[in-house]
Scaffold this active site. Structure first.
Site, PDB file in Angstrom:
ATOM      1  N   LYS A   1       0.875  -1.162   0.000  1.00 20.99           N
ATOM      2  CA  LYS A   1       0.000   0.000   0.000  1.00 20.99           C
ATOM      3  C   LYS A   1       0.917   1.218   0.000  1.00 20.99           C
ATOM      4  CE  LYS A   1      -2.979   2.884   2.748  1.00 20.99           C
ATOM      5  NZ  LYS A   1      -3.556   3.170   4.084  1.00 20.99           N
TER       6      LYS A   1
ATOM      7  N   GLY B   1      -8.478   8.599   9.969  1.00 19.78           N
ATOM      8  CA  GLY B   1      -8.821   8.607  11.380  1.00 19.78           C
ATOM      9  C   GLY B   1      -9.958   9.528  11.770  1.00 19.78           C
TER      10      GLY B   1
ATOM     11  N   ALA C   1      -9.619   4.803   4.463  1.00 18.06           N
ATOM     12  CA  ALA C   1      -9.502   5.931   5.390  1.00 18.06           C
ATOM     13  C   ALA C   1     -10.809   6.695   5.572  1.00 18.06           C
ATOM     14  CB  ALA C   1      -8.411   6.904   4.962  1.00 18.06           C
ATOM     15  N   GLY C   2     -11.115   6.957   6.846  1.00 12.87           N
ATOM     16  CA  GLY C   2     -12.191   7.874   7.183  1.00 12.87           C
ATOM     17  C   GLY C   2     -13.510   7.269   7.592  1.00 12.87           C
TER      18      GLY C   2
ATOM     19  N   ASN D   1      -9.025   1.019   9.983  1.00 13.62           N
ATOM     20  CA  ASN D   1      -8.252   0.703  11.178  1.00 13.62           C
ATOM     21  C   ASN D   1      -8.864   1.358  12.413  1.00 13.62           C
ATOM     22  OD1 ASN D   1      -4.737   1.159  12.162  1.00 13.62           O
ATOM     23  ND2 ASN D   1      -6.395   0.175  13.200  1.00 13.62           N
ATOM     24  N   THR D   2      -8.850   2.693  12.452  1.00 14.07           N
ATOM     25  CA  THR D   2      -9.290   3.411  13.644  1.00 14.07           C
ATOM     26  C   THR D   2     -10.734   3.117  14.005  1.00 14.07           C
ATOM     27  OG1 THR D   2      -7.769   5.184  13.018  1.00 14.07           O
ATOM     28  CG2 THR D   2      -9.341   5.678  14.746  1.00 14.07           C
TER      29      THR D   2
END
Length: 263
Positions: free
Chosen positions: A102, A163, A189-190, A211-212
């Protein structure tokens, strides 16, 4: 969902899950492992510059992840130049982690938005070196075409800033990216919760990386399970084909028989 009936193939690699997960922000490696297991993911991304995956003499995240089960996707998070990203990808491959990467080159310290031009520069070099390159990018269909043209195996447009948990801020741009290229699109992301994942998958993208949204939840293991269900539900809804949207009402029960009975 059966991989055989709805296969996901990226760079010639067959993958089982359309939910991909990261490994940062957990309290320890054991919680990381349990959350990944609950998610059902088989692609796990690891920041080469932030987590030890190259020194076998130190505590190593890969000790907690069975390479026979998971496809480890090293990422170049924390890189702000094409040169640094290239070197980081080369380090991961030299350590025997993966040829798939990535590719992430950040352009702004505050927003953490990607530097598309620097990412493209690094992508060209890494593709020529035989890497399977998945670039993290803004939701820009023109850039997506450029990444495809240099040989990237997929593109990874952001849903929102890293995040942030804002969800898919511009679904129309994501759809434009999806329509612009013939390679897989992985939203990255997001996203913040399961409904965000379902929305992304209903747009027709091939996978979602997060992830987050799991690691930052009050109960990461339960949230991981929710994300697993959401990615499957969103994919099924996309394949099913939703009803058209209308600006007026339509009765859900037929009226014809009722009218005949009253006459």
């Amino acid at each position: 969902m059966s991989n055989q009936s709805d296969p996901l193939v990226i760079g010639g690699i067959n993958l089982n899950s359309r939910l991909w997960v990261g490994t940062g922000k957990y309290k320890d490696f054991d919680e990381t492992r349990r959350a990944i297991e609950a998610s059902g993911a088989d692609v796990v991304t690891v920041a080469v510059r932030r987590v030890n995956i190259t020194d076998p003499n130190e505590e190593n995240l890969l000790d907690f992840l069975d390479p026979k089960i998971y496809k480890i996707l090293p990422n170049t998070a924390g890189c702000f130049t094409a040169k640094d990203a290239i070197r980081t990808a080369q380090l991961a491959r030299a350590a025997g982690v993966s040829d798939m990467v990535k590719l992430e080159v950040i352009g702004d310290q505050e927003s953490l938005y990607p530097d598309n031009e620097a990412t493209l520069e690094a992508a060209e070099v890494l593709v020529k070196e035989g890497f399977i390159v998945l670039p993290y990018m803004t939701d820009d269909p023109i850039m997506a075409k450029k990444f495809e043209a240099v040989g990237c195996a997929a593109v990874m447009p952001l849903a929102a800033p890293i995040g942030s948990g804002l969800g898919v801020c511009n679904p129309y741009s994501v759809q434009l990216v999806q329509q612009a290229v013939s390679i897989p699109v992985v939203v990255d992301a997001g996203v913040g919760t399961a409904s965000d994942v379902a929305v992304a998958m209903e747009l027709g993208v091939e996978a979602v990386l997060l992830n987050t949204a799991i690691a930052g939840a009050q109960d990461p293991i339960r949230m991981a399970r929710a994300m697993n269900h959401a990615v499957q539900a969103g994919r099924e809804a996309f394949l099913a084909g939703r009803m058209p949207k209308k600006t007026y009402a339509t009765a859900s029960s037929p009226l014809q028989g009722m009218i005949a009975a009253s006459n």
